[in-house]
Design a protein around this motif. Structure first.
Motif, PDB file in Angstrom:
ATOM      1  N   PRO A 118      41.440  34.209   7.300  1.00 55.95           N
ATOM      2  CA  PRO A 118      42.387  34.712   6.336  1.00 55.95           C
ATOM      3  C   PRO A 118      43.670  34.434   6.562  1.00 55.95           C
ATOM      4  O   PRO A 118      44.635  34.249   5.809  1.00 55.95           O
ATOM      5  N   ASP A 119      44.065  33.927   7.939  1.00 55.62           N
ATOM      6  CA  ASP A 119      45.453  33.930   8.355  1.00 55.62           C
ATOM      7  C   ASP A 119      45.798  32.456   8.644  1.00 55.62           C
ATOM      8  O   ASP A 119      46.659  32.214   9.194  1.00 55.62           O
ATOM      9  N   SER A 120      44.779  31.534   8.591  1.00 55.24           N
ATOM     10  CA  SER A 120      45.050  29.850   8.926  1.00 55.24           C
ATOM     11  C   SER A 120      45.999  29.234   7.999  1.00 55.24           C
ATOM     12  O   SER A 120      46.308  29.717   7.079  1.00 55.24           O
ATOM     13  N   ASP A 121      46.787  28.439   8.851  1.00 52.54           N
ATOM     14  CA  ASP A 121      47.872  27.631   8.193  1.00 52.54           C
ATOM     15  C   ASP A 121      47.293  26.318   7.731  1.00 52.54           C
ATOM     16  O   ASP A 121      48.149  25.220   7.277  1.00 52.54           O
ATOM     17  N   ILE A 122      45.865  26.070   7.832  1.00 58.51           N
ATOM     18  CA  ILE A 122      45.393  24.807   7.175  1.00 58.51           C
ATOM     19  C   ILE A 122      45.805  24.226   5.643  1.00 58.51           C
ATOM     20  O   ILE A 122      45.703  25.171   5.096  1.00 58.51           O
ATOM     21  N   SER A 123      46.306  23.268   5.844  1.00 62.41           N
ATOM     22  CA  SER A 123      46.388  22.714   4.347  1.00 62.41           C
ATOM     23  C   SER A 123      45.520  21.163   4.057  1.00 62.41           C
ATOM     24  O   SER A 123      44.832  20.668   5.042  1.00 62.41           O
ATOM     25  N   ASP A 124      45.619  20.801   2.845  1.00 62.04           N
ATOM     26  CA  ASP A 124      44.722  19.834   2.367  1.00 62.04           C
ATOM     27  C   ASP A 124      44.949  18.408   3.434  1.00 62.04           C
ATOM     28  O   ASP A 124      46.232  18.147   3.593  1.00 62.04           O
TER      29      ASP A 124
END
Length: 400
Positions: free
Chosen positions: A326-332
């Motif tokens: 829920p807290d990940s900063d992953i982006s496309d």
């Protein structure tokens, strides 16, 4: 001109040629003086690329190359590699002329093959090298030990055929109990001794695989056959780590879609995964058609910024999903590592093999030609092999 660019790729394999060179060199250095090393490059060099890996192992000190069939031998010759090469599998009688003309050695274990080779030598006014395959316990190819001397005498009666040695295969040299393997070694010693008493030179007898190279110096004979160890893996947990090895192949992919989903949202075919809390799901463009086994579903991990991320849901044909939390900063379009290491974390083929209830060999050789391959040496990209069959941009289109 090398045209690879990460900007234009969704998924690629990197092969570290320096690692293959170093692994081969360390294995060669462990041998007794005079013992030669036959490098196994069959099955596209265990998924690493037959031409590129062959050049690397030769740079690392390999004396011979081993392929499984004549077609692989021809690939080497057409790729400009003239090193001594032996076809370890069966050949068709119709392939004998090519074997002779391309200067390939072969293993023999039946008269039809020998007759075809003799005829081809006569037609081309040439000769051919052979290894007599003896089945000392593998239950696969080879003459039985009781028939080996008679068969060797038959082959040796043909002047155009040069018997280079006996060859056998160890089925359990990578296990803790070496009793069966020692029985095989004793059979080989007995046969070699008997044939040498009869005047056979047999300069290149060989039976040791990667496990035996590392743990059984008594199995070295005149030449050894290194396979999985050259690519950076110990054959099993029972094999000692006395020789330092580094895996050569890594696999990275972009996360092509990132979405926040509610707790209980079904993920992938069968709706087998439903997160227990709101979370971030990333979709990655790799699936079972690329060789990322469906058996890995819900078991494998990737690495993002040095932390493990679980694969979730059923692995699809062209895609699979990961739960980044829920807290990940992953982006496309960010990169993750599916096979390799980041920081203190690593995922290697032997780990994936455990999840898929198979062996690391299958994991590596399954990675298909539908994945771009980048070859690195001295920290630089030295070669690039574009994915075949279907371009990766087709995968992008299929998700729109």
């Amino acid at each position: 001109m090398i045209s690879f660019s990460e900007e234009n790729s969704l998924l690629f394999i990197t092969v570290d040629l320096d690692a293959i060179v170093a692994n081969t060199s360390r294995l060669k250095a462990s041998l007794r003086d005079g013992v030669k090393l036959l490098a196994i490059v069959k099955s596209d060099a265990y998924g690493h690329g037959i031409l590129e890996a062959s050049r690397a192992v030769l740079s690392g000190g390999a004396d011979y190359l081993g392929v499984v069939n004549v077609k692989e031998g021809l690939m080497l010759r057409e790729g400009g590699i003239s090193a001594p090469t032996v076809v370890l599998g069966a050949i068709l009688p119709a392939e004998a002329p090519l074997v002779v003309s391309k200067n390939l050695d072969v293993t023999v274990f039946n008269r039809k093959t020998v007759e075809a080779l003799a005829n081809a030598c006569q037609e081309q006014n040439s000769n051919v090298g052979v290894f007599i395959k003896v089945d000392t316990g593998m239950g696969r190819l080879g003459v039985f030990p009781d028939d080996a001397i008679k068969f060797a005498e038959y082959v040796g009666s043909i002047s155009s055929i040069n018997i280079k040695g006996l060859i056998t295969h160890f089925p359990i040299a990578d296990q803790e109990d070496k009793t069966f393997t020692h029985k095989q070694i004793n059979i080989m010693n007995s046969l070699i001794g008997s044939l040498r008493e009869k005047g056979f030179e047999l300069p290149l007898n060989n039976c040791a695989n990667s496990a035996a190279i590392i743990d059984m110096p008594e199995a070295q004979f005149d030449m050894v056959r290194a396979g999985i160890a050259m690519y950076g893996y110990y054959p099993s947990r029972y094999v000692s780590r006395s020789i330092e090895l580094k895996p050569a192949l890594t696999l990275r992919a972009r996360v092509m879609s990132v979405k926040r989903v509610k707790a209980g949202t079904p993920i992938s075919y069968g709706c087998r995964y439903r997160p227990e809390r709101d979370t971030i799901i990333g979709v990655v463009p790799i699936g079972y058609r690329h060789g990322y086994h469906r058996m890995l579903s819900g078991k494998a991990y990737a690495i993002y910024k040095g932390k493990r991320v679980p694969q979730v849901g059923t692995i699809c044909m062209d895609m699979c999903m990961y739960d980044f939390g829920p807290d990940s900063d992953i982006s496309d379009y960010e990169w993750i590592t599916l096979l390799g290491e980041e920081g203190s974390e690593a995922v290697w083929a032997d780990e994936l093999a455990g999840y898929a209830e198979t062996i690391m060999y299958e994991i590596l050789t399954s990675l298909s030609g539908r994945i771009d391959r980048v070859y690195i040496q001295g920290g630089e990209v030295v070669d690039f092999k574009e994915a075949n069959c279907f371009a990766l941009n087709n995968i992008i289109s299929s998700t729109r």
